[in-house]
Scaffold this motif. Sequence first.
Motif, PDB file in Angstrom:
ATOM      1  N   TYR A 113       0.852  -1.204   0.000  1.00  0.00           N
ATOM      2  CA  TYR A 113       0.000   0.000   0.000  1.00  0.00           C
ATOM      3  C   TYR A 113       0.887   1.253   0.000  1.00  0.00           C
ATOM      4  O   TYR A 113       0.697   2.166  -0.800  1.00  0.00           O
ATOM      5  CB  TYR A 113      -0.874  -0.066   1.255  1.00  0.00           C
ATOM      6  CG  TYR A 113      -1.842   1.069   1.522  1.00  0.00           C
ATOM      7  CD1 TYR A 113      -2.747   1.505   0.565  1.00  0.00           C
ATOM      8  CD2 TYR A 113      -1.888   1.681   2.785  1.00  0.00           C
ATOM      9  CE1 TYR A 113      -3.664   2.514   0.852  1.00  0.00           C
ATOM     10  CE2 TYR A 113      -2.797   2.690   3.081  1.00  0.00           C
ATOM     11  CZ  TYR A 113      -3.677   3.094   2.111  1.00  0.00           C
ATOM     12  OH  TYR A 113      -4.583   4.098   2.394  1.00  0.00           O
ATOM     13  N   ARG A 167       2.881   8.089   1.838  1.00  0.00           N
ATOM     14  CA  ARG A 167       1.699   8.818   1.348  1.00  0.00           C
ATOM     15  C   ARG A 167       1.928  10.334   1.356  1.00  0.00           C
ATOM     16  O   ARG A 167       1.345  11.065   0.562  1.00  0.00           O
ATOM     17  CB  ARG A 167       0.464   8.446   2.182  1.00  0.00           C
ATOM     18  CG  ARG A 167      -0.818   8.991   1.604  1.00  0.00           C
ATOM     19  CD  ARG A 167      -2.037   8.220   2.032  1.00  0.00           C
ATOM     20  NE  ARG A 167      -2.501   8.623   3.337  1.00  0.00           N
ATOM     21  CZ  ARG A 167      -3.484   7.999   3.987  1.00  0.00           C
ATOM     22  NH1 ARG A 167      -4.063   6.923   3.478  1.00  0.00           N
ATOM     23  NH2 ARG A 167      -3.865   8.411   5.159  1.00  0.00           N
ATOM     24  N   ARG A 285      -8.985  -4.370  11.783  1.00  0.00           N
ATOM     25  CA  ARG A 285      -7.710  -4.134  11.109  1.00  0.00           C
ATOM     26  C   ARG A 285      -6.829  -3.283  12.038  1.00  0.00           C
ATOM     27  O   ARG A 285      -7.307  -2.333  12.665  1.00  0.00           O
ATOM     28  CB  ARG A 285      -8.043  -3.395   9.805  1.00  0.00           C
ATOM     29  CG  ARG A 285      -6.928  -2.812   9.040  1.00  0.00           C
ATOM     30  CD  ARG A 285      -7.527  -2.164   7.784  1.00  0.00           C
ATOM     31  NE  ARG A 285      -6.557  -1.397   7.055  1.00  0.00           N
ATOM     32  CZ  ARG A 285      -6.696  -0.107   6.751  1.00  0.00           C
ATOM     33  NH1 ARG A 285      -7.789   0.545   7.087  1.00  0.00           N
ATOM     34  NH2 ARG A 285      -5.766   0.516   6.079  1.00  0.00           N
ATOM     35  N   CYS A 291      -7.541   5.564  11.913  1.00  0.00           N
ATOM     36  CA  CYS A 291      -8.428   6.733  12.022  1.00  0.00           C
ATOM     37  C   CYS A 291      -9.756   6.478  11.325  1.00  0.00           C
ATOM     38  O   CYS A 291     -10.718   7.189  11.562  1.00  0.00           O
ATOM     39  CB  CYS A 291      -7.792   7.951  11.360  1.00  0.00           C
ATOM     40  SG  CYS A 291      -6.094   8.173  11.756  1.00  0.00           S
TER      41      CYS A 291
HETATM   42  C1  SIN Z   1      -5.690   4.071   5.810  1.00  0.00           C
HETATM   43  O1  SIN Z   1      -4.910   4.623   5.028  1.00  0.00           O
HETATM   44  O2  SIN Z   1      -6.484   3.206   5.414  1.00  0.00           O
HETATM   45  C2  SIN Z   1      -5.728   4.421   7.272  1.00  0.00           C
HETATM   46  C3  SIN Z   1      -4.830   5.512   7.659  1.00  0.00           C
HETATM   47  C4  SIN Z   1      -4.991   5.932   9.100  1.00  0.00           C
HETATM   48  O3  SIN Z   1      -5.674   5.350   9.899  1.00  0.00           O
HETATM   49  O4  SIN Z   1      -4.353   6.933   9.448  1.00  0.00           O
END
Ligand code: SIN
Length: 489
Positions: A113, A167, A285, A291
């Motif tokens: 990812y 990212r 997960r 978040c």
């Molecule tokens: C995600 O990219 O799927 C989750 C990222 C996060 O919880 O900060």
Amino acid sequence: MSVTDRLDDKSLFRTDSFIDGQWVSGEGGVDVLNPANNAVIATVGDVGEAGARKAVAAATRAFESWKKVSPFERARLLMNWYKLIHENAKDLATLITLEMGKVHKEAQGEVIYGASFIEWSAEEGKRVHGETLSTPFPSSRGWTIRQPIGVVGCITPWNFPNAMITRKCAPALAAGCTMVIKPAPETPLSALALAELARRAGIPDGVFNVVCGDAPAIGGVLTSSSDVRMVGFTGSTAVGKLLMKQAASTVKRVALELGGNAPFIVMDDADIEKAADGVIASKFRVSGQTCVSANRIIAQPAIADKLVAALEARISKLKAGDGFASDTDVGPLIHMTAVSRVDKLVSQAREQGARIVTGGKSLADELGGSFYAPTLIDGADPSLDVSCSEIFGPVCSVYRAESEADIIKLANDTPYGLAAYIYTNDVGRVHRLSEGIEYGMIGINAPMVGAASTPFGGVKESGIGREGGKWGVEEFTELKYVLLGGVEG
Ligand code: SIN
């Protein structure tokens, strides 16, 4: 030699930060713990304010040349980095599970990812275009250009210690910015490994710097230095507000990916088994430490009991354990403080009359690490802390609401607005609900929303800005308007 072999060789982690293409040692040492057994796996020193200033100076110098490198050449270097990450994916995933406990197959998924943001951004960097504009004067012409914003400070979280760096950094580097990254103190190893691979990929000295150590001191430099033009942060809303205040003194751009309290709406026409599978995928997960994790399951009363039964059947079977064990479904929480916090939320709900359908206890003594039992709560009052706060643990609660108006009201009854999920097969409900709820990302019959090509980010107190897709690259550019007069001579 693999990373796991090298962990026995203490020399592997004797270096602390990566500044201007050099490994730099810091003062003292912060232990990095494996949350599955609380063993020390590395000790990382603190380069503090002086290290942060040195990194900002290096990034400022490097920006002068990096911004002039053609986007095609930047893409080539980024793709070198992407390939090296794929070649070393096994070791990178091992580091993730070791330093933050994530189930190993999730860690492997995170590396892929994370790398996907590099591939996407490398290409998208070639498509940073301006536009020609109409002007009110026949003798003039106008156009826009997009230029890299400059040095970017990134403060990254422990829950995705690899992917939250790529990212942010991949689009920034593709756009021509240089970076100073401050990783979470819990997970510096993934950041340092990415720095080493960036060096091997040929990314020039000073373009990608990683500074480890005292968070207020380093964060203070990144938010107050006038050489840093933008701060990107993923983490709690409380810290995001503080960074935003600090960044105001030099009017920096901020990109904030903050907390969430995701509603997971299940309508009475939905496929209940699929909805229950979706809750498991979204909630458990990373042990609920994302978040975008489903916190509040809002069900229409006609199907609520059936949904609770389907969830109980699944959650009670989830196996907590070491992320490296092949039968583990849910790994540890990041540390014991997180276990105590989650337990307090659940205990308060129990004391206030909510039913703990399954779980509801710490497994720290039983399993010897920072573990909490996968938990389902039914009948919690929406005013309780377990309903209002970001849980960041393997706990979710079911709420009931009948009308679309009440569902929307309950879903929006939070300062957060990051991700939401809706399960229904009625296209009218899809439109009415997705337009009515205040969230930056909405999954319809889909429990996961993040991808390299799509905009990730929230509204309200969940943040500012978007990561991913063309929007993620644009965040790191300034729009400049140029007017040319006297064209008609
Ligand atoms: C995600 O990219 O799927 C989750 C990222 C996060 O919880 O900060």
